[in-house]
Design a protein around this motif. Structure first.
Motif, mmCIF file in Angstrom:
data_model
loop_
_atom_site.group_PDB
_atom_site.id
_atom_site.type_symbol
_atom_site.label_atom_id
_atom_site.label_comp_id
_atom_site.label_asym_id
_atom_site.label_seq_id
_atom_site.Cartn_x
_atom_site.Cartn_y
_atom_site.Cartn_z
ATOM 1 N N ASP A 197 -5.296 2.657 6.941
ATOM 2 C CA ASP A 197 -6.392 3.642 6.940
ATOM 3 C C ASP A 197 -5.896 4.963 7.509
ATOM 4 N N ASP A 228 -3.865 -3.274 8.547
ATOM 5 C CA ASP A 228 -5.197 -2.791 8.184
ATOM 6 C C ASP A 228 -5.449 -1.431 8.823
ATOM 7 N N ARG A 277 0.839 -1.197 0.000
ATOM 8 C CA ARG A 277 0.000 0.000 0.000
ATOM 9 C C ARG A 277 0.876 1.250 0.000
HETATM 10 MG MG MG Z 1 -8.967 -1.857 5.880
#
Ligand code: MG
Ligand code: IPM
Length: 352
Positions: free
Chosen positions: A251, A247, A106
């Motif tokens: 964000d 995770d 990411r």
């Molecule tokens: Mg997520």
């Protein structure tokens, strides 16, 4: 070249953003003389509605035999019943596991023109260029035992944070390899002061660090890392971490870029098939309005071209076009503008 791509538009805004990303892929195909063959399949809530399962065996098999999979988003209030047997998210997790994509990349970059959309002061955002490598097929999401029961007359729920040494090693090695083409710095994020699994994580990170003396390794506890992402993000480069920590941190990191709608991801594993998806969710509040930002998905197709099809020039062409489009002031609603999903994609295609 010829490539088979499975499209899983999914739920909410998924079909809208994937639709525009496919137009970008088609443009690339015609300009650079490639043939992309698409298979469109249901996954997530839409698949529960159609087949009673969030991911059917047939769809998984189609994905496994593809060159790459492009996914929109899954989930929505319609399928949110906590007692339901199947959920859209289960399909996504089964797909990641079924494809063996253990590393989720990411990247978080901040476009100078979007700094005002970040809650951080512009001086904190100068030079932010982070790559989070999130372990994706282990950890708290997949550990066993897991479930609910009644124990001593009390309702109980259990999730397990479990890692095998090889699961940590392979994602760690990938993170170190990626760091070689960047600033040669890896931040391994864990909770080694409390969790046994994190102590194994740290031990293996240290070993892989010794095998890669050209890379600077630091260990950071996840609580400290979440603070540093806000207080000093420019100082971080490659971050490698457990599934659930990743995770949450991604964000958090996404707001640096001004909007979650801007950010892509690539999930890679041992086989050659990669899974590509924007990091945003299905955004049920704006679904069907045609106003979602397609950039996260369009940039995911750039990652698809780069990692699964080895088409570096084509990938760069998309990324440059997105950058110019933003510099030129094109904006969807999430970044303060009025462009529709389609118009934003048109602006990008125009510059390719
Ligand atoms: Mg997520
Ligand atoms: C993500 C999402 C998923 C996750 C959900 C939808 C299962 O939040 O890709 O970050 O937790 O991995």
């Amino acid at each position: 070249m010829k490539a088979n791509i499975v499209l899983l538009p999914g739920d909410g805004i998924g079909p809208e953003v994937v639709g525009e990303a496919v137009r970008v892929l088609d443009f690339i195909a015609s300009k650079y003389n490639h043939t992309f063959e698409y298979k469109e399949r249901l996954m997530g809530g839409c698949s529960i509605d159609a087949y009673g399962s969030s991911l059917t065996d047939e769809t998984l098999a189609d994905c496994q035999s593809a060159d790459a999979v492009l996914l929109g988003a899954v989930g929505g209030p319609k399928w949110d019943d906590p007692t339901a047997k199947d959920r859209p998210e289960r399909g996504l997790l089964a797909l990641r596991k079924g494809l063996g994509v253990f590393a989720n990349l990411r990247p978080v970059k901040v476009h100078p023109a979007l700094m005002e959309w970040s809650p951080l002061k512009p001086e904190k955002l100068q030079g932010v260029d982070i790559l989070v490598v999130r372990e994706l097929t282990g950890g708290l999401y997949f550990g066993w035992p897991k479930g609910r029961d009644v124990k001593d007359g009390r309702e109980r729920a259990v999730d397990t944070l479990e890692y095998y040494d090889y699961e940590i090693r392979r994602v760690m090695e990938l993170a170190f390899n990626l760091a070689k083409g960047r600033k040669k710095k890896v931040t391994s994020v864990d909770k080694a002061n409390v969790l046994e699994s994190s102590r194994l994580w740290r031990q293996i990170a240290t070993k892989v660090g010794k095998e890669n003396p050209d890379i600077e390794l630091e260990h950071t506890l996840v609580d400290t890392a979440s603070m540093r992402l806000i207080t000093g993000p420019a100082w971080m480069d490659v971050i490698v971490t457990e599934n659930m920590f990743g995770d949450i941190l991604t964000d958090e990191a996404s707001v640096l870029a001004g909007s979650m709608g801007m950010l892509p991801s690539a999930s890679l594993g041992e086989s050659t098939v990669g899974l590509y998806e924007p990091i945003h969710g299905s955004a049920p509040d704006i679904a069907g309005k045609g106003i979602a930002n397609p950039i996260g998905t369009i940039l995911s197709t750039a990652m698809l071209l780069r990692h699964s099809l080895k088409l570096e020039a084509e990938a760069t062409a998309i990324e440059k076009a997105v950058e110019e489009t933003i510099t030129n002031g094109a904006r969807t609603a999430d970044i303060g503008g009025k462009l529709t999903t389609r118009q934003m994609a048109d602006e990008i295609i125009k510059r390719m």
